[in-house]
Design a protein around this motif. Structure first.
Motif, PDB file in Angstrom:
ATOM      1  N   ASP A 132     -36.737 -34.044   7.910  1.00  0.00           N
ATOM      2  CA  ASP A 132     -35.675 -33.320   8.597  1.00  0.00           C
ATOM      3  C   ASP A 132     -34.302 -33.836   8.177  1.00  0.00           C
ATOM      4  OD1 ASP A 132     -35.009 -31.284  10.494  1.00  0.00           O
ATOM      5  OD2 ASP A 132     -34.450 -32.844  11.918  1.00  0.00           O
ATOM      6  N   TYR A 146     -42.024 -28.167  10.346  1.00  0.00           N
ATOM      7  CA  TYR A 146     -40.708 -28.115   9.703  1.00  0.00           C
ATOM      8  C   TYR A 146     -40.346 -26.688   9.306  1.00  0.00           C
ATOM      9  CZ  TYR A 146     -36.764 -28.987   6.687  1.00  0.00           C
ATOM     10  OH  TYR A 146     -35.504 -28.959   6.135  1.00  0.00           O
ATOM     11  N   SER A 153     -33.540 -32.518   4.744  1.00  0.00           N
ATOM     12  CA  SER A 153     -33.252 -31.083   4.843  1.00  0.00           C
ATOM     13  C   SER A 153     -33.567 -30.310   3.551  1.00  0.00           C
ATOM     14  CB  SER A 153     -31.778 -30.853   5.223  1.00  0.00           C
ATOM     15  OG  SER A 153     -31.501 -31.397   6.479  1.00  0.00           O
TER      16      SER A 153
END
Length: 294
Positions: free
Chosen positions: A74, A121, A77
């Motif tokens: 995360d 995700y 990204s």
């Protein structure tokens, strides 16, 4: 007889349904652990594709949790996640049609990492694409040559000769070093954090270990008459690791070329990390990408 078959089918169907429900409940529980938070954005003038080679454990340990991996990804990204799987298997995973594996995992006392992290995700980041990069012929190669079964027997046979003091001093030194490297890796796997399986020290240990198991030990086999029954298997076994990792690296390079100026995460069982980094670094300038440290 018919009644017995019907009963067995009902039992199997019930077990499968319960397993899938149990798996899905456990996956949803993980999703609830995810806390939405602002991501730290770093500006950069470098427009080259950024590639993060993220070594993983396939299952949680005491110190490595899937939430840790989720948070790592995360923060990176990525707009692309390259998943260590062939195209058919990944398609089933993404469409949540991998029923057999879901049932099997539901009744194991283990928690997967890559699959729930990836699925969660992309649910939270709809612009992210997940693509396969595994050597497409891996499973066929395994089945054709009975790779796991035969390699285990072959290596154990060499270790047995060593324990019986039947090897030469040079051969014994090779086996003892291999066993020492295995012990180091077992300790890493038991006590590791994400940083521990994603650093140059562990990469170096793995590079040595894989060299011993795929090159030095097979060389011992070819020199020992006691192991002549494995001679037809040695070349098949020695070639496997290079063929597979080079194919994986080429598949990664293909996606790098097709997706310029992107942030890419390559999820891989951490035994592959050193090989993929070494192979990909040869092409950084040609393909205009940068391998980023974690």
């Amino acid at each position: 007889m018919t009644k017995v078959l019907i009963a067995l089918l009902l039992i199997l169907s019930t077990i499968s349904i319960v397993g899938i429900i149990k798996y899905n409940i456990e996956l949803n529980t993980f999703k609830k652990e995810i806390i939405e938070r602002p991501k730290s954005k770093t500006s950069s003038k470098d427009n080259r594709t950024k590639v993060h080679i993220v070594g993983t454990m396939h299952f949680e340990t005491d110190k490595i949790k899937r939430l840790d991996f989720y948070n790592l990804i995360d923060n990176i990204s990525p707009s692309i996640i390259l998943y260590e799987s062939d195209s058919v298997t990944l398609k089933r995973i993404l469409k949540k049609r991998d029923y057999f594996f879901r049932v099997m995992r539901a009744f194991q006392n283990k928690k997967e990492i890559e699959k729930p992290v990836t699925l969660t995700y992309i649910e939270n980041n709809l612009n992210c694409v997940v693509l396969p990069y595994e050597w497409e012929l891996r499973d066929k190669y395994h089945r054709k040559h009975k790779l796991r079964k035969r390699s285990k027997k072959m290596i154990n046979a060499v270790i047995k000769l060593n324990s019986e003091n039947l090897l030469t001093n040079e051969q014994s030194t090779i086996i003892n070093r291999f066993l020492e490297l295995n012990r180091e890796l077992m300790k890493i796997e038991q006590d590791a954090t994400i940083a521990d399986i994603n650093n140059s020290t562990t990469d170096s240990i793995l590079k040595q270990r894989q060299y011993y198991i795929y090159t030095k030990i097979p060389e011992i086999v070819t020199d020992r008459k006691e192991l002549s029954k494995y001679l037809d298997f040695v070349a098949i076994y020695m070639n496997y690791w290079d063929i597979r990792n080079k194919a994986m690296a080429q598949n990664i390079l293909k996606q790098i070329k097709l997706n310029p100026n992107k942030v890419i995460v390559v999820l891989n069982g951490f035994y592959h990390r050193y090989y993929l980094i070494d192979e990909l670094k040869k092409y950084e300038n040609e393909y205009e990408f940068t391998i980023k440290d974690l």
